[in-house]
Scaffold this active site. Structure first.
Site, PDB file in Angstrom:
ATOM      1  N   GLY A 134       2.088  -5.192   1.440  1.00 41.41           N
ATOM      2  CA  GLY A 134       1.770  -4.330   2.731  1.00 41.41           C
ATOM      3  C   GLY A 134       1.264  -3.075   2.461  1.00 41.41           C
ATOM      4  N   GLY A 183      -1.631  -2.277   1.561  1.00 36.79           N
ATOM      5  CA  GLY A 183      -3.129  -2.226   1.880  1.00 36.79           C
ATOM      6  C   GLY A 183      -4.007  -2.413   0.579  1.00 36.79           C
ATOM      7  N   SER A 184      -3.911  -3.433  -0.210  1.00 35.28           N
ATOM      8  CA  SER A 184      -4.695  -3.752  -1.095  1.00 35.28           C
ATOM      9  C   SER A 184      -6.224  -3.907  -0.688  1.00 35.28           C
ATOM     10  CB  SER A 184      -4.365  -4.776  -2.010  1.00 35.28           C
ATOM     11  OG  SER A 184      -4.113  -5.827  -1.127  1.00 35.28           O
ATOM     12  N   SER A 185      -6.441  -4.686   0.420  1.00 39.88           N
ATOM     13  CA  SER A 185      -7.785  -4.629   0.760  1.00 39.88           C
ATOM     14  C   SER A 185      -8.586  -3.491   1.245  1.00 39.88           C
ATOM     15  CB  SER A 185      -7.812  -5.601   2.205  1.00 39.88           C
ATOM     16  OG  SER A 185      -6.669  -5.804   2.904  1.00 39.88           O
ATOM     17  N   ALA A 207      -7.675  -0.482   0.050  1.00 42.69           N
ATOM     18  CA  ALA A 207      -7.878   0.254  -1.262  1.00 42.69           C
ATOM     19  C   ALA A 207      -9.167  -0.391  -2.101  1.00 42.69           C
ATOM     20  CB  ALA A 207      -6.649   0.363  -1.975  1.00 42.69           C
ATOM     21  N   ASP A 261      -5.667   2.478   7.227  1.00 42.01           N
ATOM     22  CA  ASP A 261      -5.324   2.080   5.980  1.00 42.01           C
ATOM     23  C   ASP A 261      -6.490   2.541   5.175  1.00 42.01           C
ATOM     24  OD1 ASP A 261      -6.871   0.252   7.190  1.00 42.01           O
ATOM     25  OD2 ASP A 261      -5.712  -1.552   6.433  1.00 42.01           O
TER      26      ASP A 261
END
Ligand code: PMV
Length: 313
Positions: free
Chosen positions: A91, A93-95, A97, A138
């Site tokens: 959680g 926030g890889s998407s 980033a 994010d």
């Protein structure tokens, strides 16, 4: 060849309410994701996301970049390689980033001068294309870094000046579905608009108070506001037993305040902790079944890691 890196994020206060026009506070964390981009002479676009199998966010970011008016790129061949220090399970926030880092890398590789705002707007639009919802908090954290007072869609992106945040982060080990929780809250609001509206108003008031105290460096007061925020999140039904266990452990061992971070249901909890209590709180969260993440808040936004010319390699 160009490599950029973007930070992960943690919601400090204001989740869910932010989707209804209220402000939130988000901080960037120093677990980073890198994107390396290089020209491909054959005109193809290749994407290598390593262990991460979901390429939708990179694909959407590429599509947005090449569709931008005014950008005329003759030879669009490009290879993109993404690597992350954190998994998409936590959680962080890889998407967001990866979307931000992809746009930034492409803009540098193709010599298109993008402002931070341009990067934010494009990455946010790409993310909306893929997931259809999201305030963009994010994306703002990945783009600007630091700690930000944020209103959905980037209506307000106000960086907060501070030195460091005494944060401890505990991972529940449970992957939460942001979309499911957002829909759950939306349903609750539909059934009980007044009550949920009041909760959102109250959360917004806490966010505004916390912002003032963050700028003053009064973390004890911020901790109190986090506790109140957590009570409202509980009322919204987005906490979980595991989150409560870790939050309780943080309180009992001397944290100033603690709450879930993000949509709820799992992912991470956060605690503000006096320096002298840090080790005890970490031990207590661990004993309660949490995994303490070795991250620092207020990390730098997306930036260039290195510029390597192919012929010098
Ligand atoms: O689950 P996360 O960490 O992506 O946080 C979601 C926060 C929400 O406010 C529920 C949604 C949003 O986009 O702001």
């Amino acid at each position: 060849m160009i490599t950029v890196s973007a930070p992960g994020k943690l919601m400090i206060m204001g989740e869910h309410a932010v989707l209804y026009g209220h402000p939130c506070i988000v901080t960037a964390v120093d677990e980073r994701l890198t994107v390396t981009a290089d020209h491909l002479s054959d005109g193809h676009i290749t994407v290598d996301t390593g262990k991460e199998t979901d390429t939708r966010f990179v694909d959407a970011a590429i599509a947005k970049f090449f569709a931008t008016k005014g950008i005329h790129i003759k030879d669009r061949g490009v290879s993109l390689t993404t690597r992350s220090a954190f998994t998409s399970q936590i959680g962080f926030g890889s998407s967001s980033a990866v979307s931000v880092a992809t746009i930034k890398a492409l803009s540098i590789l193709f010599g298109v001068p993008f402002s931070q705002r341009d990067v934010f707007d494009m990455a946010y639009a790409a993310m909306l294309d893929v997931q259809g919802l999201g305030s963009g908090f994010d994306v703002a954290a990945a783009t600007y870094g630091g700690t930000i007072y944020f209103v959905a869609g980037g209506k307000m992106i106000e960086p907060l000046a501070l030195d460091a945040m005494p944060l401890v982060v505990g991972y529940t080990g449970v992957k939460a579905s942001t979309t499911a929780l957002v829909h759950q809250v939306a349903e609750k609001k539909e059934h009980n608009p007044e009550k949920v509206g009041r909760i959102f108003q109250a959360i917004a008031g806490l966010v505004d108070k916390a912002k003032v105290q963050i700028l003053e460096g009064d973390w004890e007061r911020v901790g109190k506001f986090m506790d109140f925020n957590q009570e409202y999140l509980r009322d919204l039904g987005v906490s979980s037993q595991k989150l409560e266990d870790l939050i309780g452990a943080a309180h009992e061992s001397g944290a100033w305040g603690a709450k879930l971070s993000g949509a709820g249901g799992g992912d991470c909890m956060i605690a503000l902790v006096p320096p002298e209590k840090r080790e005890v709180v970490i031990a207590a969260i661990t004993a309660a079944g949490g995994q303490v993440m070795p991250v620092h808040a207020h990390a730098e936004g997306v930036n260039e890691v290195s510029v390597l010319r192919k012929n010098t390699l």
